[in-house]
Design an enzyme around this catalytic site. Structure first.
Site, PDB file in Angstrom:
ATOM      1  N   GLY A 118     -11.634  -1.688 -11.443  1.00 50.72           N
ATOM      2  CA  GLY A 118     -12.877  -2.396 -12.421  1.00 50.72           C
ATOM      3  C   GLY A 118     -13.165  -2.098 -13.631  1.00 50.72           C
ATOM      4  N   GLY A 140      -6.377  -4.796  -8.892  1.00 53.49           N
ATOM      5  CA  GLY A 140      -6.828  -3.996  -7.608  1.00 53.49           C
ATOM      6  C   GLY A 140      -8.322  -4.772  -7.663  1.00 53.49           C
ATOM      7  N   GLY A 162      -9.439  -2.768 -14.705  1.00 54.97           N
ATOM      8  CA  GLY A 162     -10.004  -3.488 -14.882  1.00 54.97           C
ATOM      9  C   GLY A 162      -9.751  -4.862 -15.670  1.00 54.97           C
ATOM     10  CB  CYS A 170      -2.612   9.560  -4.564  1.00 54.89           C
ATOM     11  SG  CYS A 170      -4.420   9.087  -3.277  1.00 54.89           S
ATOM     12  CE  LYS A 189      -3.534   2.321   0.540  1.00 57.10           C
ATOM     13  NZ  LYS A 189      -4.583   2.901  -0.409  1.00 57.10           N
TER      14      LYS A 189
HETATM   15  C1  DHB Z   1      -5.511   5.899  -2.322  1.00 59.58           C
HETATM   16  C2  DHB Z   1      -6.170   5.453  -3.861  1.00 59.58           C
HETATM   17  C3  DHB Z   1      -5.540   6.224  -4.769  1.00 59.58           C
HETATM   18  O1  DHB Z   1      -5.618   5.904  -5.933  1.00 59.58           O
HETATM   19  C4  DHB Z   1      -4.269   5.916  -4.617  1.00 59.58           C
HETATM   20  O2  DHB Z   1      -3.406   6.041  -5.782  1.00 59.58           O
HETATM   21  C5  DHB Z   1      -2.938   6.425  -3.572  1.00 59.58           C
HETATM   22  C6  DHB Z   1      -4.826   6.297  -2.262  1.00 59.58           C
HETATM   23  C7  DHB Z   1      -6.465   6.130  -1.410  1.00 59.58           C
HETATM   24  O3  DHB Z   1      -7.860   6.319  -1.452  1.00 59.58           O
HETATM   25  O4  DHB Z   1      -5.664   5.881   0.584  1.00 59.58           O
END
Ligand code: DHB
Length: 321
Positions: free
Chosen positions: A225, A275, A254, A135, A50
């Site tokens: 997705g 994902g 997807g 993000c 993460k």
């Molecule tokens: C989160 C979502 C994302 O797409 C990413 O690249 C990093 C963090 C999030 O909301 O935690």
């Protein structure tokens, strides 16, 4: 379970070898020790952790992830819930002992200096760093990946901070000139792979109840997705062409079947991340994808998946009657 021996499902990404060209996408089920250990012992070709920030974060309030369409669609605004980069670097170091596959630490800074500090520590602990420039859920500033100069500043700093391979998680672009500019940035900064794509921003509506499906950010968030598949393919193809083989593309968006994997590879991906379908099905999805992909390749007479990277043909012109 052993890997099939009659077909080659492996991938080379920069200096790393993946036994299976499919791995998890940073995000779902890759924050806590138990989740990461399950991924490490799954069939996934690599483990991506993460995205980490400098300090631990609880993230946004719930409900912040919605799975819809029987697990084929998602929307999230998790808000970078993570244990902080020191803890994630320690996890990477532990996982690398005996995982037998590359362990990738992901970093998401709020400033260039944060990216550099995290990359230097996480780089020592992992096989590659995924630099998340995209993000969608942290408000305030434009995503770094949408600003080529800011991206270059971050990537130059990260390049100096670590000897490890650098993967760059990019936002979805909608214009080929943006792709060509960013491809130039990646090539100048000594990056090892372009990861296309992070979540497009979106909004889901529960029409019956006239309400959003998640709470944070006004109910808006990052899409995952099936909705993302064609946007991902456009980006994978565009980067594959723009990068001219100088560095590989990792395709995300997807993917829930072997056909989805194969399609991304035809567009130009060397490896693929999963994902939403991982969130919906759990890490056993890699067993299914591995055996489905082997079957698909046997039916098509393909021996090495890497022979199909970018092999997409353009539908021929037809005579008008
Ligand atoms: C989160 C979502 C994302 O797409 C990413 O690249 C990093 C963090 C999030 O909301 O935690």
């Amino acid at each position: 379970m052993t890997r099939p021996t009659d077909v080659d499902l492996s991938a080379r990404v920069g200096r790393l070898d993946l036994g299976l060209c499919v791995m998890n996408a940073s995000g779902p089920l890759c924050t806590h020790d138990d989740e990461l250990e399950t991924l490490a012992s799954s069939r996934a070709g690599a483990v991506v952790i993460k995205s980490a920030t400098l300090e631990p974060r609880k993230g946004n309030v719930e409900p912040r992830i919605h799975l819809g369409g029987d697990g084929t669609l998602s929307i999230n605004s998790v808000g970078l819930c993570n244990l902080g980069y020191r803890a994630h670097a320690a996890q990477a170091a532990r996982l690398r002992q005996g995982a037998g596959k590359p362990i990738i630490a992901s970093v998401a800074g709020f400033t260039p200096g944060e990216y550099v500090e995290m990359a230097s520590v996480a780089g020592r602990a992992s096989d590659a760093i995924e630099v998340n420039l995209s993000c969608p859920n942290v408000s305030g500033k434009v995503q770094v990946g949408l600003d080529p100069e800011a991206s270059e500043a971050v990537l130059r700093g990260v390049r100096q901070a670590t000897d490890r391979d650098i993967w760059v998680k990019l936002p979805p672009y909608q214009d080929a000139s943006q792709v060509s500019t960013m491809a130039g940035v990646l090539r100048r900064c000594g990056v090892s792979a372009a990861v296309c794509i992070n979540s497009p921003s979106g909004l889901d509506v529960d029409v019956e109840n006239e309400v959003t499906v998640i709470h944070p950010n006004g109910g808006m968030g990052g899409l995952g997705g099936a909705d993302c598949r064609r946007i991902a393919r456009w980006n994978i193809r565009q980067f594959h062409l723009a990068l001219e083989g100088a560095l590989p593309v990792i395709g995300v968006g997807g993917v829930s079947t072997a056909e989805d994997v194969y399609g991304h590879i035809l567009c130009g991906a060397s490896a693929v991340q999963i994902g939403t379908a991982l969130l919906a099905s759990g890490p056993r999805i890699f067993d299914r994808i591995e055996s489905e992909l082997a079957g698909l390749m046997r039916r098509r007479g393909v021996v090495r998946i890497s022979d199909k990277i970018g092999a997409l043909r353009i539908r021929p012109e037809e005579e008008t009657p």
